[in-house]
Design a protein around this motif. Sequence first.
Motif, PDB file in Angstrom:
ATOM      1  N   ASP A 166      25.809   9.972  31.845  1.00  0.00           N
ATOM      2  CA  ASP A 166      26.999   9.758  32.656  1.00  0.00           C
ATOM      3  C   ASP A 166      27.556  11.107  33.076  1.00  0.00           C
ATOM      4  OD1 ASP A 166      29.201   8.699  33.868  1.00  0.00           O
ATOM      5  OD2 ASP A 166      30.032   7.755  32.083  1.00  0.00           O
ATOM      6  N   GLY A 167      28.128  11.191  34.263  1.00  0.00           N
ATOM      7  CA  GLY A 167      28.723  12.423  34.737  1.00  0.00           C
ATOM      8  C   GLY A 167      30.230  12.408  34.680  1.00  0.00           C
ATOM      9  N   ASP A 168      30.789  11.458  33.921  1.00  0.00           N
ATOM     10  CA  ASP A 168      32.230  11.315  33.825  1.00  0.00           C
ATOM     11  C   ASP A 168      32.802  12.333  32.850  1.00  0.00           C
ATOM     12  OD1 ASP A 168      34.715  10.222  34.259  1.00  0.00           O
ATOM     13  OD2 ASP A 168      34.446   8.601  32.819  1.00  0.00           O
ATOM     14  N   ALA A 169      34.004  12.803  33.124  1.00  0.00           N
ATOM     15  CA  ALA A 169      34.638  13.795  32.250  1.00  0.00           C
ATOM     16  C   ALA A 169      34.969  13.207  30.880  1.00  0.00           C
ATOM     17  CB  ALA A 169      35.906  14.341  32.905  1.00  0.00           C
ATOM     18  N   ASP A 170      35.156  11.896  30.801  1.00  0.00           N
ATOM     19  CA  ASP A 170      35.424  11.261  29.510  1.00  0.00           C
ATOM     20  C   ASP A 170      34.178  11.139  28.646  1.00  0.00           C
ATOM     21  OD1 ASP A 170      38.128  10.939  30.050  1.00  0.00           O
ATOM     22  OD2 ASP A 170      37.789   9.035  31.066  1.00  0.00           O
ATOM     23  N   ALA A 171      32.998  11.376  29.207  1.00  0.00           N
ATOM     24  CA  ALA A 171      31.767  11.282  28.428  1.00  0.00           C
ATOM     25  C   ALA A 171      31.718  12.348  27.346  1.00  0.00           C
ATOM     26  CB  ALA A 171      30.559  11.409  29.351  1.00  0.00           C
ATOM     27  N   ALA A 172      32.321  13.480  27.578  1.00  0.00           N
ATOM     28  CA  ALA A 172      32.344  14.543  26.560  1.00  0.00           C
ATOM     29  C   ALA A 172      33.175  14.104  25.359  1.00  0.00           C
ATOM     30  CB  ALA A 172      32.924  15.819  27.157  1.00  0.00           C
TER      31      ALA A 172
END
Length: 100
Positions: A89-95
């Motif tokens: 996923d390239g979402d910032a919440d994935a981190a």
Amino acid sequence: MTGVSVLLAIAAGLFAAGLFGVLARRTILMQLISLEIMLAGPALAFVAAGAHHGMVEGTAMFLIVLALAAAEVALGLAIYLQLRRDAGDGDADAARRLRG
């Protein structure tokens, strides 16, 4: 308005547009692009002020900002690719999800 005032207004607009993009977008790739737009604002301001005062320091600061932008892109894309590989996923919440 003088020429330098117009260029400084454009620089402020670039910075504001980049800041809006960082705050509004959730994907890391779009945030990286917005950060590059944000860095273009001060770079333009340095060049405009240097040209207005007839000094070469504005161009030297532009080169420093350009080197900073290149380093930021290299590091940001490496983090983005690792995040895509691990989380898919390239979402910032994935981190945050990877931290556990």
